[in-house]
Enzyme design. Structure first.
Site, PDB file in Angstrom:
ATOM      1  N   GLU A  34      -3.923 -36.338 -20.409  1.00 34.03           N
ATOM      2  CA  GLU A  34      -2.964 -37.021 -21.268  1.00 34.03           C
ATOM      3  C   GLU A  34      -3.525 -37.173 -22.695  1.00 34.03           C
ATOM      4  O   GLU A  34      -4.726 -36.995 -22.906  1.00 34.03           O
ATOM      5  CB  GLU A  34      -2.673 -38.418 -20.681  1.00 34.03           C
ATOM      6  CG  GLU A  34      -2.161 -38.397 -19.231  1.00 34.03           C
ATOM      7  CD  GLU A  34      -0.699 -37.943 -19.088  1.00 34.03           C
ATOM      8  OE1 GLU A  34      -0.230 -37.145 -19.908  1.00 34.03           O
ATOM      9  OE2 GLU A  34      -0.039 -38.388 -18.136  1.00 34.03           O
ATOM     10  N   ASP A  39      -4.025 -29.940 -10.427  1.00 32.09           N
ATOM     11  CA  ASP A  39      -4.053 -31.397 -10.251  1.00 32.09           C
ATOM     12  C   ASP A  39      -3.346 -31.829  -8.974  1.00 32.09           C
ATOM     13  O   ASP A  39      -2.673 -31.030  -8.322  1.00 32.09           O
ATOM     14  CB  ASP A  39      -3.437 -32.093 -11.483  1.00 32.09           C
ATOM     15  CG  ASP A  39      -2.133 -31.453 -11.936  1.00 32.09           C
ATOM     16  OD1 ASP A  39      -1.485 -30.780 -11.125  1.00 32.09           O
ATOM     17  OD2 ASP A  39      -1.768 -31.638 -13.104  1.00 32.09           O
TER      18      ASP A  39
END
Ligand code: PGA
Length: 257
Positions: free
Chosen positions: A150, A74
């Site tokens: 998430e 990421d």
């Protein structure tokens, strides 16, 4: 100490240093066994010790990274590559500038791109064309995120733009001058991208991770705990220090009693 829970191999070490050394030796073994491996790499405080140990092994044993390709999990968005909080900068400082990996073989989601959708598609496509990730290294967030996937994640997601949770922003504020400077978005490999890796190595240390590790390993597989999907992967190793292993060990002991 080693335990196996379902498909997951868990290695429990005494200290962060020992966790880092074990992880470094596993990643280095991958590089030696398959010199053109595709590595999936992670950032954050957890793997920093592993990179340090990898560099030590590289310097003493002349491990060859010239054919290795790496894809990072990421990157914040938007962020400049030269920003000291970028993951591009982190990777360079912790690993890439110390080893003989080619710049052309380093892939990190581009936090400076204008067309995020095209960047994400191209990232997944490149991993696919190169034959897929051989070994993916992961940390874990206190909320169970892997990469920046998430809670309430879509398990089928590939590389995509994410909005960071308040918990994640708070946790990562320690790396920034202030919480307000933590970007609220990032580009992250999706769960599908991660699950397509041939092998997965997840690291966690410290008491703060004990509960989420327990939920990851023993809990229900649920989008609320993104890492719980790892229960369905065929080749996962989790290396913990004894603090992060605390709840897993208590659970295992209760079941024995
Ligand atoms: P940390 O982050 O290693 O800094 O605890 C892990 C993560 O958020 O994946």
């Amino acid at each position: 100490m080693k335990i196996k829970i379902g498909n997951i191999n868990i290695l429990i070490t005494e200290t962060y240093r020992e966790m880092s050394k074990k992880a470094a030796s596993l990643v280095t073994a991958q590089v030696i066994i398959k010199p053109n491996s595709i590595l999936g790499l992670a950032t954050g405080s957890t793997p920093a010790g592993m990179y340090k140990e990898m560099v030590k092994i590289y310097n003493s044993d002349q491990v060859d990274y010239s054919e290795i390709k790496s894809f990072n999990l990421d990157e914040y968005y938007p962020i400049k590559k030269y920003n000291k909080q970028s993951y591009a900068y982190y990777m360079d400082q912790h690993l890439f500038k110390h080893i003989n990996i080619s710049n052309q073989h380093i892939f990190i989601p581009n936090g400076e791109c204008e067309d995020v959708e095209t960047e994400c598609r191209a990232y997944d496509e490149r991993i696919h064309i190169l034959g897929g990730i051989d070994l993916q290294v992961l940390g874990i967030g206190v909320n169970g995120h892997i990469g920046f996937n998430e809670p309430d994640v879509h398990f089928e997601s590939r590389t995509h733009m994410v909005t960071l949770d308040e918990d994640t922003i708070k946790a990562n504020a320690r790396f920034f001058p202030s919480k307000d400077e933590v970007p609220s978005r990032a580009i992250s490999m999706g769960i599908r991208t991660i699950m397509d890796s041939k092998k997965i190595l997840l690291l966690a240390n410290g008491l703060g991770k004990a509960e989420i590790i327990h939920r990851t390993v023993f809990g229900e597989i649920s989008p609320n705990v993104p890492a719980s999907i790892l229960q369905l992967h065929k080749d996962v190793t989790i290396i913990l220090d004894k603090d992060a292993a605390e709840q897993v060990l208590n659970h295992a002991k209760c079941n024995e009693a």
